[in-house]
Design an enzyme around this catalytic site. Structure first.
Site, PDB file in Angstrom:
ATOM      1  N   CYS A 137       6.160   6.729   3.374  1.00  0.00           N
ATOM      2  CA  CYS A 137       6.207   5.315   3.755  1.00  0.00           C
ATOM      3  C   CYS A 137       7.329   5.050   4.752  1.00  0.00           C
ATOM      4  CB  CYS A 137       6.387   4.469   2.492  1.00  0.00           C
ATOM      5  SG  CYS A 137       6.533   2.709   2.792  1.00  0.00           S
ATOM      6  N   CYS A 140       9.224   1.810   4.265  1.00  0.00           N
ATOM      7  CA  CYS A 140      10.180   1.872   3.142  1.00  0.00           C
ATOM      8  C   CYS A 140      11.412   2.693   3.509  1.00  0.00           C
ATOM      9  CB  CYS A 140       9.535   2.506   1.912  1.00  0.00           C
ATOM     10  SG  CYS A 140       7.885   1.925   1.549  1.00  0.00           S
ATOM     11  N   ASP A 141      11.203   3.848   4.127  1.00  0.00           N
ATOM     12  CA  ASP A 141      12.298   4.822   4.271  1.00  0.00           C
ATOM     13  C   ASP A 141      12.777   5.036   5.704  1.00  0.00           C
ATOM     14  OD1 ASP A 141      12.113   5.214   1.557  1.00  0.00           O
ATOM     15  OD2 ASP A 141      10.681   6.862   1.733  1.00  0.00           O
TER      16      ASP A 141
HETATM   17  P1  FAD Z   1       1.226   1.055  -8.324  1.00  0.00           P
HETATM   18  O1  FAD Z   1       2.678   0.927  -8.166  1.00  0.00           O
HETATM   19  O2  FAD Z   1       0.520   2.204  -7.705  1.00  0.00           O
HETATM   20  O3  FAD Z   1       0.917   1.047  -9.894  1.00  0.00           O
HETATM   21  C1  FAD Z   1      -0.359   1.307 -10.377  1.00  0.00           C
HETATM   22  C2  FAD Z   1      -0.322   1.289 -11.892  1.00  0.00           C
HETATM   23  O4  FAD Z   1      -1.665   1.403 -12.363  1.00  0.00           O
HETATM   24  C3  FAD Z   1       0.449   2.438 -12.531  1.00  0.00           C
HETATM   25  O5  FAD Z   1       1.262   1.938 -13.557  1.00  0.00           O
HETATM   26  C4  FAD Z   1      -0.643   3.332 -13.112  1.00  0.00           C
HETATM   27  O6  FAD Z   1      -0.219   4.013 -14.281  1.00  0.00           O
HETATM   28  C5  FAD Z   1      -1.707   2.296 -13.431  1.00  0.00           C
HETATM   29  N1  FAD Z   1      -3.061   2.860 -13.545  1.00  0.00           N
HETATM   30  C6  FAD Z   1      -3.751   3.576 -12.629  1.00  0.00           C
HETATM   31  N2  FAD Z   1      -4.951   3.935 -13.128  1.00  0.00           N
HETATM   32  C7  FAD Z   1      -5.007   3.415 -14.387  1.00  0.00           C
HETATM   33  C8  FAD Z   1      -5.974   3.469 -15.429  1.00  0.00           C
HETATM   34  N3  FAD Z   1      -7.149   4.102 -15.276  1.00  0.00           N
HETATM   35  N4  FAD Z   1      -5.691   2.853 -16.612  1.00  0.00           N
HETATM   36  C9  FAD Z   1      -4.513   2.169 -16.766  1.00  0.00           C
HETATM   37  N5  FAD Z   1      -3.575   2.099 -15.804  1.00  0.00           N
HETATM   38  C10 FAD Z   1      -3.812   2.726 -14.644  1.00  0.00           C
HETATM   39  N6  FAD Z   1       7.200  -0.258  -1.243  1.00  0.00           N
HETATM   40  C11 FAD Z   1       8.223  -1.088  -0.924  1.00  0.00           C
HETATM   41  O7  FAD Z   1       8.004  -2.305  -0.799  1.00  0.00           O
HETATM   42  N7  FAD Z   1       9.496  -0.611  -0.749  1.00  0.00           N
HETATM   43  C12 FAD Z   1       9.813   0.692  -0.901  1.00  0.00           C
HETATM   44  O8  FAD Z   1      10.962   1.095  -0.717  1.00  0.00           O
HETATM   45  C13 FAD Z   1       8.761   1.599  -1.258  1.00  0.00           C
HETATM   46  N8  FAD Z   1       8.996   2.912  -1.412  1.00  0.00           N
HETATM   47  C14 FAD Z   1       7.978   3.759  -1.752  1.00  0.00           C
HETATM   48  C15 FAD Z   1       8.258   5.103  -1.954  1.00  0.00           C
HETATM   49  C16 FAD Z   1       7.252   5.970  -2.328  1.00  0.00           C
HETATM   50  C17 FAD Z   1       7.579   7.427  -2.528  1.00  0.00           C
HETATM   51  C18 FAD Z   1       5.918   5.491  -2.492  1.00  0.00           C
HETATM   52  C19 FAD Z   1       4.824   6.436  -2.893  1.00  0.00           C
HETATM   53  C20 FAD Z   1       5.627   4.167  -2.280  1.00  0.00           C
HETATM   54  C21 FAD Z   1       6.652   3.271  -1.915  1.00  0.00           C
HETATM   55  N9  FAD Z   1       6.407   1.917  -1.709  1.00  0.00           N
HETATM   56  C22 FAD Z   1       7.440   1.068  -1.407  1.00  0.00           C
HETATM   57  C23 FAD Z   1       5.049   1.354  -1.881  1.00  0.00           C
HETATM   58  C24 FAD Z   1       4.930   0.725  -3.291  1.00  0.00           C
HETATM   59  O9  FAD Z   1       5.313   1.678  -4.240  1.00  0.00           O
HETATM   60  C25 FAD Z   1       3.497   0.282  -3.560  1.00  0.00           C
HETATM   61  O10 FAD Z   1       3.035  -0.541  -2.533  1.00  0.00           O
HETATM   62  C26 FAD Z   1       3.449  -0.495  -4.886  1.00  0.00           C
HETATM   63  O11 FAD Z   1       3.966   0.275  -5.929  1.00  0.00           O
HETATM   64  C27 FAD Z   1       2.024  -0.914  -5.220  1.00  0.00           C
HETATM   65  O12 FAD Z   1       2.070  -1.570  -6.431  1.00  0.00           O
HETATM   66  P2  FAD Z   1       0.799  -1.707  -7.394  1.00  0.00           P
HETATM   67  O13 FAD Z   1       1.293  -2.480  -8.558  1.00  0.00           O
HETATM   68  O14 FAD Z   1      -0.347  -2.206  -6.624  1.00  0.00           O
HETATM   69  O15 FAD Z   1       0.414  -0.215  -7.810  1.00  0.00           O
END
Ligand code: FAD
Ligand code: NAP
Length: 317
Positions: A137, A140-141
């Site tokens: 990302c 992010c980084d």
């Molecule tokens: P996610 O964070 O992906 O969470 C999904 C959840 O769904 C998880 O808890 C998982 O266990 C659950 N899940 C999945 N399938 C199932 C299932 N079948 N049953 C039950 N639960 C399930 N964004 C920023 O704004 N700033 C940053 O600095 C940043 N740094 C990042 C660094 C890295 C290495 C990565 C990979 C991403 C980064 N991002 C950052 C992006 C950010 O992490 C994502 O945009 C954000 O986490 C998305 O949130 P979400 O809640 O949609 O999903």
């Protein structure tokens, strides 16, 4: 053995920023939500040591602490958190049915916040240096690579956008792609070509990364194989951004809900609910609906919208 059934007015699937924000809003609306954590409690951010773009948090925040705070906030307002992973769903009738590894659930309304996972190259050295120079990302980084030399891997829209974004921060960008030319949109290609011309971006076509090397736990070099010249070469870099696509966590919703390219489609203007899927009563938020944004703030915003929409939906029943 028959699984114990748990019924609730509202169930949130996923415990990333979208899921926890939805839980905080639903709990404050007295809906006593259940949040099902999935196999990655806290979601993708638990993989990062530094979040610098969460508004209002000017000090570096670790992903772990950020999620800990969201969880504490949700618990304060009577959210029930269940550690379970959903393996199947039945959305044909109400109440909707979810089958978890541990329990089964019925619910009048559901918020899907299952996020996505970035695609990786699959190299051993890639996982070794994840968060230590390997990133997925740039938004992010990227800031950590101010005036440094970095590489971006991929040839789609994301890779080109990441390369362009980094070209305003970093000293030089090596763009490494396994084909002769990009598959991105023309407008992005043209912008990248301009930067290639003025040597801000160095394009390595028909090339693949063989190994990511480092010193003192930080990336400092890439070993690349050129398919054209049939030889390996090294480049010095401080960071490498893998931009080869994301996989939304939607396998369990296949053929059960409307999707496009694996992402859940929102059917806008159904009863004026912005976060509504094609099934009334089922809402979605976060990375599971976005191809391009993929940020904590956009996921949280989506979680808030989905919670407000589901509250109105439940009231209308
Ligand atoms: P996610 O964070 O992906 O969470 C999904 C959840 O769904 C998880 O808890 C998982 O266990 C659950 N899940 C999945 N399938 C199932 C299932 N079948 N049953 C039950 N639960 C399930 N964004 C920023 O704004 N700033 C940053 O600095 C940043 N740094 C990042 C660094 C890295 C290495 C990565 C990979 C991403 C980064 N991002 C950052 C992006 C950010 O992490 C994502 O945009 C954000 O986490 C998305 O949130 P979400 O809640 O949609 O999903
Ligand atoms: P993508 O279009 O699938 O492109 C992925 C790129 O990574 C391709 O160039 C692919 O190479 C390469 N790749 C895949 N696996 C690889 C591997 N193992 N090793 C090396 N290279 C690999 O993914 P994306 O760029 O993330 O885009 C996803 C979707 O989001 C697309 O529909 C895109 O249009 C959309 N998007 C749009 C915007 C925008 O509109 N501004 C921005 C970002 C994303 P090949 O070309 O050889 O397959």
């Amino acid at each position: 053995m028959k699984k114990k059934n748990i019924h609730n007015k509202i169930i949130i699937i996923g415990s990333g920023p979208a899921g926890y924000t939805a839980a905080i809003y639903s709990a404050r609306a007295n809906l006593n939500p259940i949040i099902i954590t999935g196999n990655i409690p806290g979601g993708q951010l638990t993989n990062t040591n530094s979040i610098e773009n969460w508004p209002g948090d000017e000090k570096i925040l670790t992903g772990f602490n950020f999620i800990k705070r969201l969880k504490k906030h949700a618990l304060k307002f009577n959210t029930k958190i269940i550690n379970d992973h959903i393996i199947d769903v039945n959305f044909n009738n109400t109440p909707f049915k979810l089958i978890g590894e541990n329990f089964q659930y019925t619910s009048d309304s559901i918020i899907i916040a299952t996020g996505s996972v970035p695609k990786y190259l699959g190299l051993k050295s890639e996982s070794l240096f994840l968060g230590k120079g390997v990133s997925t990302c740039a938004v992010c980084d990227g800031f950590f690579y101010k005036d440094k030399i970095v590489a971006v891997i991929g040839g789609g829209n994301t890779a080109l956008e990441e390369a362009l974004y980094l070209s305003n921060i970093s000293k030089k960008i090596h763009l490494i792609h396994r084909r002769e030319f990009f598959r991105a949109e023309k407008i992005l290609i043209n912008k990248v070509l301009k930067k290639i011309k003025n040597k801000k971006i160095i394009f390595h076509s028909n090339s693949k990364i063989e190994k990511i090397l480092g010193k003192d736990n930080k990336v400092n070099k890439l070993k690349i194989f050129s398919k054209k010249n049939k030889r390996s070469f090294y480049i010095n870099v401080s960071g490498v951004f893998i931009a080869i696509g994301n996989i939304p966590n939607t396998k369990i919703f296949n053929k059960k809900i409307k999707m496009k390219n694996g992402y859940i489609v929102l059917v806008k203007n159904i009863q004026n609910y912005y976060s509504q899927t094609n099934i009334p009563g089922i809402f979605a938020a976060g990375d599971v609906i976005y191809n391009s944004y993929r940020q904590a703030i956009t996921a949280s915003a989506g979680g808030c919208i989905a919670s407000l929409d589901s509250e109105k939906y439940l009231e209308s029943l």
